[in-house]
Design a protein around this motif. Structure first.
Motif, PDB file in Angstrom:
ATOM      1  N   ARG A 151     -30.117 -25.370 -31.656  1.00  0.00           N
ATOM      2  CA  ARG A 151     -30.729 -24.045 -32.275  1.00  0.00           C
ATOM      3  C   ARG A 151     -30.727 -22.850 -31.475  1.00  0.00           C
ATOM      4  O   ARG A 151     -30.758 -23.024 -30.229  1.00  0.00           O
ATOM      5  N   ALA A 152     -30.270 -21.761 -32.158  1.00  0.00           N
ATOM      6  CA  ALA A 152     -29.907 -20.531 -31.495  1.00  0.00           C
ATOM      7  C   ALA A 152     -30.772 -19.516 -31.791  1.00  0.00           C
ATOM      8  O   ALA A 152     -31.494 -19.382 -33.048  1.00  0.00           O
ATOM      9  N   ARG A 153     -31.542 -18.624 -30.795  1.00  0.00           N
ATOM     10  CA  ARG A 153     -32.279 -17.637 -31.029  1.00  0.00           C
ATOM     11  C   ARG A 153     -31.463 -16.149 -31.175  1.00  0.00           C
ATOM     12  O   ARG A 153     -30.348 -16.000 -30.431  1.00  0.00           O
ATOM     13  N   ILE A 154     -31.589 -15.655 -32.312  1.00  0.00           N
ATOM     14  CA  ILE A 154     -30.532 -14.409 -32.685  1.00  0.00           C
ATOM     15  C   ILE A 154     -31.295 -13.112 -32.188  1.00  0.00           C
ATOM     16  O   ILE A 154     -32.678 -12.857 -32.359  1.00  0.00           O
ATOM     17  N   ILE A 155     -30.785 -12.561 -31.103  1.00  0.00           N
ATOM     18  CA  ILE A 155     -31.026 -11.118 -31.042  1.00  0.00           C
ATOM     19  C   ILE A 155     -30.262  -9.846 -31.393  1.00  0.00           C
ATOM     20  O   ILE A 155     -28.919 -10.101 -31.150  1.00  0.00           O
ATOM     21  N   PRO A 156     -30.643  -9.330 -32.308  1.00  0.00           N
ATOM     22  CA  PRO A 156     -29.791  -8.158 -32.821  1.00  0.00           C
ATOM     23  C   PRO A 156     -29.536  -6.842 -31.896  1.00  0.00           C
ATOM     24  O   PRO A 156     -30.647  -6.485 -31.453  1.00  0.00           O
ATOM     25  N   LEU A 157     -28.396  -6.727 -31.587  1.00  0.00           N
ATOM     26  CA  LEU A 157     -28.307  -5.859 -30.659  1.00  0.00           C
ATOM     27  C   LEU A 157     -27.402  -4.460 -31.387  1.00  0.00           C
ATOM     28  O   LEU A 157     -26.510  -4.852 -32.254  1.00  0.00           O
ATOM     29  N   TYR A 176     -25.991  -3.910 -36.553  1.00  0.00           N
ATOM     30  CA  TYR A 176     -26.456  -4.716 -35.528  1.00  0.00           C
ATOM     31  C   TYR A 176     -25.389  -5.892 -35.259  1.00  0.00           C
ATOM     32  O   TYR A 176     -24.641  -6.324 -36.197  1.00  0.00           O
ATOM     33  N   ARG A 177     -25.286  -6.281 -34.084  1.00  0.00           N
ATOM     34  CA  ARG A 177     -24.414  -7.588 -33.680  1.00  0.00           C
ATOM     35  C   ARG A 177     -25.404  -8.577 -33.269  1.00  0.00           C
ATOM     36  O   ARG A 177     -26.075  -8.363 -32.344  1.00  0.00           O
ATOM     37  N   PRO A 178     -25.420  -9.671 -34.141  1.00  0.00           N
ATOM     38  CA  PRO A 178     -26.168 -10.757 -33.676  1.00  0.00           C
ATOM     39  C   PRO A 178     -25.867 -11.594 -32.567  1.00  0.00           C
ATOM     40  O   PRO A 178     -24.747 -12.359 -32.868  1.00  0.00           O
ATOM     41  N   PHE A 220     -32.763 -18.868 -35.639  1.00  0.00           N
ATOM     42  CA  PHE A 220     -33.760 -18.084 -36.063  1.00  0.00           C
ATOM     43  C   PHE A 220     -33.898 -16.783 -35.106  1.00  0.00           C
ATOM     44  O   PHE A 220     -33.454 -16.641 -34.009  1.00  0.00           O
ATOM     45  N   ILE A 221     -34.804 -15.790 -35.841  1.00  0.00           N
ATOM     46  CA  ILE A 221     -34.873 -14.729 -35.362  1.00  0.00           C
ATOM     47  C   ILE A 221     -36.458 -14.294 -35.320  1.00  0.00           C
ATOM     48  O   ILE A 221     -37.143 -15.114 -36.446  1.00  0.00           O
ATOM     49  N   ALA A 222     -37.078 -14.017 -34.575  1.00  0.00           N
ATOM     50  CA  ALA A 222     -38.444 -13.868 -34.406  1.00  0.00           C
ATOM     51  C   ALA A 222     -38.993 -12.529 -33.761  1.00  0.00           C
ATOM     52  O   ALA A 222     -38.236 -11.751 -33.079  1.00  0.00           O
TER      53      ALA A 222
END
Length: 183
Positions: free
Chosen positions: A8-14, A28-30, A138-140
């Motif tokens: 499971r990966a947590r996505i952080i949009p930069l 954004y670069r995820p 996932f993105i939260a």
């Protein structure tokens, strides 16, 4: 078998540089944040696979992401090939491809098949197969959480992405052209 939390990966949009004022989602670069155990295993796994493949299994014209090879080497190989063809009075054409979102588009079954075709040791083949199975991301934010299954690609920022790219596309370098030459 890898634990589910390792897949499971947590996505952080930069925000990409220079795109701060853009309103399009492509600004954004995820970046995928993975479990530490996943990152360690991923690095060990791809290093072992590539060590196996660098023993003359990958095409010698594979320059990208290859130790002791550079874009200069690729340019010189192309120049030498072109010089040889022109000297013989033949015609040469050059085609260049830029694959958009290359690592995101990597097709896991193709990587698995290529490893099988290379007769990759069973333990490495099976672990890679398991690594690509049942993944999610996932993105939260403060108010929502969205999770989805991931069935293709390598995580953005993954240390294994370049190696799996070379494995998947190595067969293109082995294509026989009309005159029987490989390049």
């Amino acid at each position: 078998m890898l634990p589910h939390k390792w897949k499971r990966a947590r996505i952080i949009p930069l925000t990409k540089p220079g795109k701060e004022k853009c309103s399009h989602p492509s600004k954004y670069r995820p970046i995928n944040l993975l479990n530490t155990g996943t990152k360690v295993l991923e690095k060990l796994l791809i290093n072992r696979i590539m060590h196996f493949l660098y023993n003359d299994l990958l095409n010698q014209n594979q320059f990208g992401f290859t130790p002791q090879k550079s874009t200069t080497d690729a340019a010189m190989a192309a120049k030498d090939f072109i010089d040889e063809v022109i000297t013989k009075g033949q015609i040469v054409a050059l085609v260049s491809l830029n694959v958009k979102s290359a690592f995101d588009a990597a097709w896991c079954p193709s990587v698995i098949k290529a490893l099988k075709d290379f007769y990759c040791p069973r333990n490495l083949h099976n672990l890679t197969k398991n690594y690509f199975t049942d993944r999610s991301a996932f993105i939260a934010t403060n108010s929502i959480r969205i999770e989805t299954a991931v069935n293709k690609g390598c995580p953005q920022g993954s240390c294994s992405g370049p190696g799996y790219w070379n494995i998947q596309y190595n067969s293109l370098l082995n294509v026989n052209y009309a005159n029987g030459r490989k390049r």
